[in-house]
Design an enzyme around this catalytic site. Structure first.
Site, PDB file in Angstrom:
ATOM      1  CE1 TYR A   1      -5.441  15.189   0.707  1.00  0.00           C
ATOM      2  CE2 TYR A   1      -3.461  14.602   1.918  1.00  0.00           C
ATOM      3  CZ  TYR A   1      -4.252  15.549   1.319  1.00  0.00           C
ATOM      4  OH  TYR A   1      -3.849  16.856   1.304  1.00  0.00           O
TER       5      TYR A   1
ATOM      6  CD  GLU B   1       6.309   9.001  -4.156  1.00  0.00           C
ATOM      7  OE1 GLU B   1       6.650   7.826  -4.438  1.00  0.00           O
ATOM      8  OE2 GLU B   1       5.996   9.848  -5.012  1.00  0.00           O
TER       9      GLU B   1
ATOM     10  CG  HIS C   1      -1.414   5.234  -0.378  1.00  0.00           C
ATOM     11  ND1 HIS C   1      -1.492   6.542   0.050  1.00  0.00           N
ATOM     12  CD2 HIS C   1      -2.072   4.501   0.556  1.00  0.00           C
ATOM     13  CE1 HIS C   1      -2.174   6.607   1.178  1.00  0.00           C
ATOM     14  NE2 HIS C   1      -2.539   5.392   1.518  1.00  0.00           N
TER      15      HIS C   1
ATOM     16  CD  GLN D   1     -10.399   1.388   8.656  1.00  0.00           C
ATOM     17  OE1 GLN D   1     -10.748   0.620   7.767  1.00  0.00           O
ATOM     18  NE2 GLN D   1      -9.143   1.798   8.794  1.00  0.00           N
TER      19      GLN D   1
ATOM     20  CD  GLN E   1      -4.542  -2.005   7.794  1.00  0.00           C
ATOM     21  OE1 GLN E   1      -5.428  -1.328   8.285  1.00  0.00           O
ATOM     22  NE2 GLN E   1      -3.840  -1.609   6.744  1.00  0.00           N
TER      23      GLN E   1
END
Ligand code: AMP
Length: 279
Positions: free
Chosen positions: A31, A34, A36, A60, A152
């Protein structure tokens, strides 16, 4: 090119290595937006070949989280990747990634117990396990992660260091909408009214940075102000945390310093949003 099978991806990886090509890798849950796309562009700039993975990683997600309704649009994602000049889109199935009898996990201790880790038990274990698997399959020279998911990023960097994985993990800037909202696939869940309430999150973080730049050194003053701004919005259901942490250890700060990270997790309606800013 869309690759669905682990075996095919590994074969391609092997061939690229033999040809001496450098591989840049952008792991995603799809999905694409910008945020990514910015990672893809960093990878394109630095490497001969860019691989994007699209995998909504079931392990997760917690029991009561949004795995089943997580937004998906493979066709659109593949089109975006094509337009951006991505060489391979790796789209494995959950069945192949976690076949019956799968029982090996990668777990980073310490920094996974803070911030989001307090509220999403098992989340980072799922993240590090899937990223370790993807690294083994794609064998990238460099991998690109957004500072949007700051914890992360730090957890993956720690994993790579601790396990001597030969990948350079590169943190890339957080991309926002013009009005400040941090881009996220989950923004799709927001109603127009919720979106308006969600804008208070970035507004509060900008205010935190401004306070620091005007000389504020007391984290509790900044935290109180951030909480006040966010909680003043009608559709904010719960502030999970607002913390100012050390940028590497993610431990709470007693006195603010340049580079510290203000991190928040907030439920707007039923949507959990995270955001952060570096002081
Ligand atoms: P996701 O598909 O949400 O798992 O994200 C895949 C990658 O994109 C992660 O490294 C994220 O940190 C990164 N990313 C997501 N949103 C943004 C954003 N707004 N700015 C920069 N990177 C992002």
């Amino acid at each position: 090119m869309l690759i669905r099978k682990i075996k095919d991806m590994k074969q391609i990886t092997k061939r690229l290595k033999k040809e001496g090509k450098t591989i840049g890798f952008v792991p995603t849950m799809g999905y694409l937006h910008e945020g990514h796309i910015s990672l893809i562009r960093y990878s394109k700039k630095d490497n001969d070949i860019t691989v994007v993975s699209i995998f909504v990683n079931p392990i997760q997600f917690g029991k009561n989280e949004d795995l089943d309704r997580y937004p998906r649009d493979l066709e659109r994602d593949v089109e975006i990747c094509g337009k951006e000049g991505v060489d391979y889109v790796f789209y494995p199935s959950a069945d192949e990634m976690y076949p019956e009898g799968f029982s090996t996990y990668v777990e980073v201790e310490g920094i996974t117990q803070r911030l989001c880790g307090t509220f999403r038990s098992g989340h980072f274990k799922g993240v590090t396990t899937v990223v370790a698997k993807l690294f083994n399959i794609v064998q990238p020279d460099k991998a690109y992660f957004g500072e949007k998911d700051y914890q992360q990023l730090k957890v993956i960097q720690k994993m790579v260091r601790d396990l001597n994985i030969d990948v350079e993990v590169i943190g890339c800037p957080l991309i926002r909408e013009k009005d400040g909202l941090a881009l996220s696939s989950r923004n799709k869940y927001l109603t127009p009214e919720e979106r308006k309430s969600a804008l208070s999150i970035s507004r509060a973080l900008f205010r935190a940075k401004q306070m620091f730049e005007s000389g504020e050194k007391d984290p509790s003053k900044v935290i109180d102000e951030v909480k006040r701004i966010i909680s003043s919005q009608p559709l904010v259901k719960e502030i999970q945390y607002v913390e100012v942490v050390d940028p590497e250890e993610l431990t709470p700060k007693k006195k603010l310093e340049k580079g510290d990270v203000v991190a928040v997790a907030v439920f707007v309606g039923n949507t959990r949003l995270i955001d952060n800013i570096k002081l």
